[in-house]
Design an enzyme around this catalytic site. Structure first.
Site, PDB file in Angstrom:
ATOM      1  N   SER A 128       0.830  -1.204   0.000  1.00  0.00           N
ATOM      2  CA  SER A 128       0.000   0.000   0.000  1.00  0.00           C
ATOM      3  C   SER A 128       0.864   1.253   0.000  1.00  0.00           C
ATOM      4  O   SER A 128       1.957   1.274   0.577  1.00  0.00           O
ATOM      5  CB  SER A 128      -0.874  -0.020   1.256  1.00  0.00           C
ATOM      6  OG  SER A 128      -1.417   1.248   1.500  1.00  0.00           O
TER       7      SER A 128
ATOM      8  N   TYR B  76      -1.517  -0.969  10.886  1.00  0.00           N
ATOM      9  CA  TYR B  76      -1.884  -1.563   9.596  1.00  0.00           C
ATOM     10  C   TYR B  76      -0.780  -1.306   8.572  1.00  0.00           C
ATOM     11  O   TYR B  76      -0.298  -2.227   7.894  1.00  0.00           O
ATOM     12  CB  TYR B  76      -3.223  -0.987   9.098  1.00  0.00           C
ATOM     13  CG  TYR B  76      -3.391  -1.121   7.612  1.00  0.00           C
ATOM     14  CD1 TYR B  76      -3.679  -2.356   7.041  1.00  0.00           C
ATOM     15  CD2 TYR B  76      -3.211  -0.020   6.760  1.00  0.00           C
ATOM     16  CE1 TYR B  76      -3.787  -2.486   5.665  1.00  0.00           C
ATOM     17  CE2 TYR B  76      -3.319  -0.145   5.388  1.00  0.00           C
ATOM     18  CZ  TYR B  76      -3.602  -1.375   4.843  1.00  0.00           C
ATOM     19  OH  TYR B  76      -3.700  -1.499   3.484  1.00  0.00           O
TER      20      TYR B  76
ATOM     21  N   LYS C 240       2.193  -3.821   6.415  1.00  0.00           N
ATOM     22  CA  LYS C 240       2.529  -3.837   4.979  1.00  0.00           C
ATOM     23  C   LYS C 240       4.040  -3.658   4.791  1.00  0.00           C
ATOM     24  O   LYS C 240       4.676  -4.372   4.011  1.00  0.00           O
ATOM     25  CB  LYS C 240       1.763  -2.732   4.247  1.00  0.00           C
ATOM     26  CG  LYS C 240       0.254  -2.925   4.210  1.00  0.00           C
ATOM     27  CD  LYS C 240      -0.133  -4.120   3.347  1.00  0.00           C
ATOM     28  CE  LYS C 240      -1.619  -4.353   3.273  1.00  0.00           C
ATOM     29  NZ  LYS C 240      -1.985  -5.615   2.619  1.00  0.00           N
TER      30      LYS C 240
ATOM     31  N   PHE D 137      -2.388   2.737  -4.532  1.00  0.00           N
ATOM     32  CA  PHE D 137      -2.883   4.019  -4.047  1.00  0.00           C
ATOM     33  C   PHE D 137      -4.343   3.817  -3.598  1.00  0.00           C
ATOM     34  O   PHE D 137      -4.563   2.940  -2.776  1.00  0.00           O
ATOM     35  CB  PHE D 137      -2.578   5.128  -5.070  1.00  0.00           C
ATOM     36  CG  PHE D 137      -1.116   5.529  -4.909  1.00  0.00           C
ATOM     37  CD1 PHE D 137      -0.089   4.656  -5.292  1.00  0.00           C
ATOM     38  CD2 PHE D 137      -0.760   6.697  -4.284  1.00  0.00           C
ATOM     39  CE1 PHE D 137       1.255   4.967  -5.058  1.00  0.00           C
ATOM     40  CE2 PHE D 137       0.576   7.016  -4.054  1.00  0.00           C
ATOM     41  CZ  PHE D 137       1.575   6.161  -4.434  1.00  0.00           C
TER      42      PHE D 137
END
Ligand code: UDP
Length: 345
Positions: free
Chosen positions: A129, A153, A157, A182
């Site tokens: 992300s 979170y 990633k 995105f």
């Protein structure tokens, strides 16, 4: 060449679109999903859109009791590689329950890595992300920008990206792409699959769509005092079908690469739109009123971020093709054909 590809989280919003594209490209797909944040109906819909071989394993990658069975299933399937999307994704919840996020997201990735090693299928596309860029870079953001997530979170990633880099360094047989998404929005043009939040939507587009359909009274715009053209936050919205196509391209590209390759690649449109611009576009596409009120900024939000998508174009021969109008029209078609998401029928 047709391949056998595992798609974890394949019943979810992005995963279902990825599965459709992989099947349409002639691949066989094994979806692994525990339906914690997705619905079995999505599998039926995928099959309606894209007839082909699609298997389902309803198991939890983060559950140690399921791990052996998952490893066996991936071996039996004869996997050539995987797209890993399974994981939790609510930023706010991750702040409240960090341990849950670390154990689920990192545990799932580790189980998949183990299974792919056992199956000798060491090609992986990971759903990362743009959140890994935090608020530390000038726009448009390139892949060599500074990373540093601002919530658990986002850190899952970033950590998984790092884990994958370590794994590829240690074992040269691995080939890995970390796709840094995105803001995925929109839905399949058939209106059969789309985003179906379990609870009150956290993200802008599903919230707007639920206001447009009358499920929610009004949108809350989080801040109009940012240093942007109209004061509201600016993001790089990308049609989920463009995003899904990027996964097929990434897998194709990996096939032609030497072992040991690991690449971070942005998937964005390269254009930023403000919250108010998104609201206006959705209003036009849906022909519905979207009442909103301005409220305080949401904690952790940044003013503006959009991608430099040049690397995806150069390496994968990919670029986003669909406009904001199409994103809104397709999102609205999904929402209006399925007012309560998959739960209606
Ligand atoms: N946003 C908003 N109201 C909402 C949800 C989001 O004003 O109910 C804004 C948010 O502040 C940001 C943009 O919309 O500027 C996109 O937010 P989203 O949560 O969809 O994505 P992210 O913040 O993860 O980029």
């Amino acid at each position: 060449m047709a391949k056998n590809l595992v798609v974890t989280g394949g019943a979810g919003y992005i995963g279902s679109h990825v599965a459709v594209d992989l099947i349409n490209a002639g691949h066989d797909v094994l979806i692994i999903d525990n339906f914690v944040n997705s619905h079995p109906k999505a599998i039926e819909r995928i099959k309606e859109i894209a007839p082909g071989r699609i298997d389902l394993l309803e198991r939890d990658l983060a559950n140690a009791d399921h791990a052996d069975e998952i490893v066996d299933a991936i071996k039996t399937f004869g996997a050539d590689g995987a797209v890993h999307l399974a994981g939790l994704k609510a930023v706010g919840e991750s702040v409240e329950k960090p341990a849950k996020y670390y154990s689920t997201n990192i545990g799932s990735a580790l189980t998949l890595i183990r299974a792919l090693e056992a199956a000798n299928a060491k090609s992986l596309v990971f759903s990362s992300s743009a959140t890994v860029y935090g608020d530390y870079n000038d726009n448009p953001v390139t892949e060599d920008g500074e990373t540093g997530a601002t919530n658990p979170y986002g850190r899952t990633k970033l950590f998984i990206e790092e884990i994958l880099k370590d794994i590829a360094r240690a074992d040269n047989d691995w080939k890995i792409v970390n796709l840094r998404y995105f803001n995925p929005v929109g839905a399949h043009p058939s209106g059969k699959i789309g985003e179906d939040p379990n609870d009150i939507p956290n993200n802008l587009f599903p919230y707007i769509a639920q206001v447009a359909i009358g499920r929610r009274e009004k949108l809350t715009v989080f801040g109009n005092d940012y240093a942007t053209r109209d004061g509201t936050g600016v993001r790089d919205y990308i049609h989920v079908c463009d995003l899904a196509r990027g996964h097929v391209k990434a897998l194709d590209w990996l096939s032609g690469q030497k072992n040991g390759v690991v690449k971070d690649i942005n998937l964005g449109a390269g254009v930023g739109y403000s919250v108010l611009e998104a609201v206006s576009a959705f209003k036009r596409a849906s022909n519905r009123d979207i009442p909103y009120e301005i409220a305080a900024r949401r904690e952790g939000d940044i003013a503006e971020i959009y991608a430099d998508a040049g690397l995806a174009n150069e390496l994968l021969n990919w670029k986003a093709e669909k406009s904001l109008e199409e994103m809104c029209a397709d999102h609205w078609r999904w929402q209006s054909q399925n007012p309560n998401g998959y739960k209606t029928d």
